[in-house]
Design a protein around this motif. Sequence first.
Motif, PDB file in Angstrom:
ATOM      1  N   CYS A  95      -8.544  -4.294  68.940  1.00  0.00           N
ATOM      2  CA  CYS A  95      -8.388  -2.910  69.394  1.00  0.00           C
ATOM      3  C   CYS A  95      -8.119  -2.030  68.176  1.00  0.00           C
ATOM      4  N   PRO A  96      -9.086  -1.194  67.768  1.00  0.00           N
ATOM      5  CA  PRO A  96      -8.872  -0.340  66.593  1.00  0.00           C
ATOM      6  C   PRO A  96      -7.741   0.658  66.847  1.00  0.00           C
ATOM      7  N   GLY A 102      -6.486  -2.335  62.868  1.00  0.00           N
ATOM      8  CA  GLY A 102      -6.386  -2.463  64.312  1.00  0.00           C
ATOM      9  C   GLY A 102      -5.531  -3.656  64.687  1.00  0.00           C
ATOM     10  N   ARG A 103      -5.490  -3.946  65.970  1.00  0.00           N
ATOM     11  CA  ARG A 103      -4.622  -5.004  66.486  1.00  0.00           C
ATOM     12  C   ARG A 103      -5.469  -6.089  67.127  1.00  0.00           C
ATOM     13  N   LEU A 104      -5.193  -7.329  66.733  1.00  0.00           N
ATOM     14  CA  LEU A 104      -5.816  -8.488  67.360  1.00  0.00           C
ATOM     15  C   LEU A 104      -4.914  -8.950  68.485  1.00  0.00           C
ATOM     16  N   MET A 105      -5.481  -9.236  69.640  1.00  0.00           N
ATOM     17  CA  MET A 105      -4.706  -9.697  70.789  1.00  0.00           C
ATOM     18  C   MET A 105      -5.320 -10.982  71.307  1.00  0.00           C
ATOM     19  N   ARG A 117      -1.435  -9.362  66.444  1.00  0.00           N
ATOM     20  CA  ARG A 117      -1.437  -9.406  64.993  1.00  0.00           C
ATOM     21  C   ARG A 117      -2.232  -8.207  64.500  1.00  0.00           C
ATOM     22  N   TYR A 118      -1.706  -7.536  63.495  1.00  0.00           N
ATOM     23  CA  TYR A 118      -2.411  -6.407  62.916  1.00  0.00           C
ATOM     24  C   TYR A 118      -3.315  -6.902  61.802  1.00  0.00           C
ATOM     25  N   ALA A 119      -4.516  -6.338  61.720  1.00  0.00           N
ATOM     26  CA  ALA A 119      -5.487  -6.733  60.709  1.00  0.00           C
ATOM     27  C   ALA A 119      -6.264  -5.508  60.256  1.00  0.00           C
ATOM     28  N   SER A 120      -6.703  -5.545  59.029  1.00  0.00           N
ATOM     29  CA  SER A 120      -7.511  -4.448  58.508  1.00  0.00           C
ATOM     30  C   SER A 120      -8.979  -4.711  58.816  1.00  0.00           C
TER      31      SER A 120
END
Length: 155
Positions: A95-96, A102-105, A117-120
């Motif tokens: 989810c950007p 954005g956030r990985l779910m 988890r947040y990722a670029s």
Amino acid sequence: MPKRLNPNLVKIHRNYTVEEAATLLAIHKNTVRCWIKDGLPVCDEKRPALILGIELRQYLQVKRKSRKRKCRVFEMYCMRCREPRRPVGNMVDFCPETDTSGRLMGLCPDCDGVMNRYASMASLDKIKQELDVCIPKSQEHINKRGELPVNSDFK
């Protein structure tokens, strides 16, 4: 739930009794006594037990560092299990949140809890090599449609 103690509250040039250390860190004095049994050094064996500020700060820093769990690229940290885990079926949703990150779910395989988890955007290609990343498309907002609703009186 365990409390996250701030080692920077401890002044390194001060000595603390068990009660003073407990008051400073807002914990029970029996917790400080347990730390002494676990290896927190005291000045001497006499009463009241005096703890050097530098020793208390170092003990808290080591204790905090030992609890950290480093996640690999394909892992996410589960808050319930308190362990890094690979999501169920290697599937995550991205989810950007901003233009660059954005956030990985995903779901935890053990407790079925939601893991985040947040990722670029730059690291997303590396994550896609290990996990199946789905980027959900947002639906068009109802007000932004070009046509009028069927039940309107406008001509």
